[in-house]
Design a protein around this motif. Structure first.
Motif, PDB file in Angstrom:
ATOM      1  N   PHE A  16     -21.102 -17.690 -13.749  1.00  0.00           N
ATOM      2  CA  PHE A  16     -22.135 -16.748 -13.329  1.00  0.00           C
ATOM      3  C   PHE A  16     -23.356 -16.843 -14.227  1.00  0.00           C
ATOM      4  O   PHE A  16     -23.310 -17.401 -15.318  1.00  0.00           O
ATOM      5  N   GLU A  17     -24.439 -16.277 -13.741  1.00  0.00           N
ATOM      6  CA  GLU A  17     -25.639 -16.061 -14.538  1.00  0.00           C
ATOM      7  C   GLU A  17     -25.900 -14.566 -14.522  1.00  0.00           C
ATOM      8  O   GLU A  17     -25.877 -13.937 -13.455  1.00  0.00           O
ATOM      9  N   PHE A  54     -27.297 -14.610 -19.936  1.00  0.00           N
ATOM     10  CA  PHE A  54     -26.162 -15.514 -20.122  1.00  0.00           C
ATOM     11  C   PHE A  54     -26.049 -16.403 -18.896  1.00  0.00           C
ATOM     12  O   PHE A  54     -26.087 -15.923 -17.759  1.00  0.00           O
ATOM     13  N   VAL A  55     -25.911 -17.709 -19.123  1.00  0.00           N
ATOM     14  CA  VAL A  55     -25.685 -18.675 -18.048  1.00  0.00           C
ATOM     15  C   VAL A  55     -24.439 -19.469 -18.411  1.00  0.00           C
ATOM     16  O   VAL A  55     -24.416 -20.176 -19.427  1.00  0.00           O
ATOM     17  N   ASP A  67     -24.544 -20.415 -22.280  1.00  0.00           N
ATOM     18  CA  ASP A  67     -25.685 -20.169 -23.164  1.00  0.00           C
ATOM     19  C   ASP A  67     -26.105 -18.714 -23.076  1.00  0.00           C
ATOM     20  O   ASP A  67     -26.385 -18.202 -21.985  1.00  0.00           O
ATOM     21  N   LEU A  68     -26.163 -18.063 -24.237  1.00  0.00           N
ATOM     22  CA  LEU A  68     -26.626 -16.687 -24.331  1.00  0.00           C
ATOM     23  C   LEU A  68     -27.997 -16.684 -24.999  1.00  0.00           C
ATOM     24  O   LEU A  68     -28.175 -17.294 -26.060  1.00  0.00           O
ATOM     25  N   VAL A  73     -33.387 -16.041 -28.999  1.00  0.00           N
ATOM     26  CA  VAL A  73     -32.627 -17.191 -29.502  1.00  0.00           C
ATOM     27  C   VAL A  73     -31.547 -17.535 -28.480  1.00  0.00           C
ATOM     28  O   VAL A  73     -30.836 -16.645 -28.002  1.00  0.00           O
ATOM     29  N   THR A  74     -31.412 -18.815 -28.146  1.00  0.00           N
ATOM     30  CA  THR A  74     -30.374 -19.263 -27.217  1.00  0.00           C
ATOM     31  C   THR A  74     -29.324 -20.042 -27.987  1.00  0.00           C
ATOM     32  O   THR A  74     -29.650 -20.970 -28.732  1.00  0.00           O
ATOM     33  N   LYS A  75     -28.070 -19.626 -27.810  1.00  0.00           N
ATOM     34  CA  LYS A  75     -26.943 -20.307 -28.453  1.00  0.00           C
ATOM     35  C   LYS A  75     -25.806 -20.429 -27.449  1.00  0.00           C
ATOM     36  O   LYS A  75     -25.631 -19.560 -26.588  1.00  0.00           O
TER      37      LYS A  75
END
Length: 118
Positions: A16-17, A54-55, A67-68, A73-75
């Motif tokens: 999900f996204e 979140f993806v 990826d959050l 910031v994306t991690k």
């Protein structure tokens, strides 16, 4: 406020996204003064970073990976997820310090819980 869109392949949920409006963050106590402070620049800074996103990339062995994007910031993260034909459910703690939350008075642990249904 939040929304989510499922990724489905052959009728099976594969991820999900999701997006959360950072200005809608609530505490269990629902104390207006505290919630307004959390939305400010010392914590969630929703004016600068209005969305938490979140993806997912995959679901494997009862964990979801993706990826959050939080505080700009994306991690890549992973967390346990319960899958069913109706949806996905999770309840986990995130270390917001990894995303740049540096307020020395803040508990850097943010609990995230959701129950997404088709």
């Amino acid at each position: 406020n939040w929304n989510a869109e499922f990724f489905v392949d052959d009728g099976k949920i594969t991820g999900f996204e999701g997006r959360i409006d950072a200005s809608s963050v609530k505490t269990n106590e629902q104390i207006d003064k505290l919630e307004n402070h959390l939305r400010g620049e010392d914590f969630f800074n929703f004016e600068k970073y209005p969305d938490i996103k979140f993806v997912s990339k995959k679901i494997e062995n009862r964990k979801i990976y993706g990826d959050l994007t939080f505080l700009g910031v994306t991690k890549e993260i992973s967390f346990p997820v319960q899958e069913s034909e109706e949806g996905l459910k999770a309840d986990f703690v995130l270390d917001a310090g990894e995303f740049g939350l540096v307020n020395k008075f803040a508990n850097k642990e943010v609990r995230i819980a959701f129950d997404l249904r088709r």
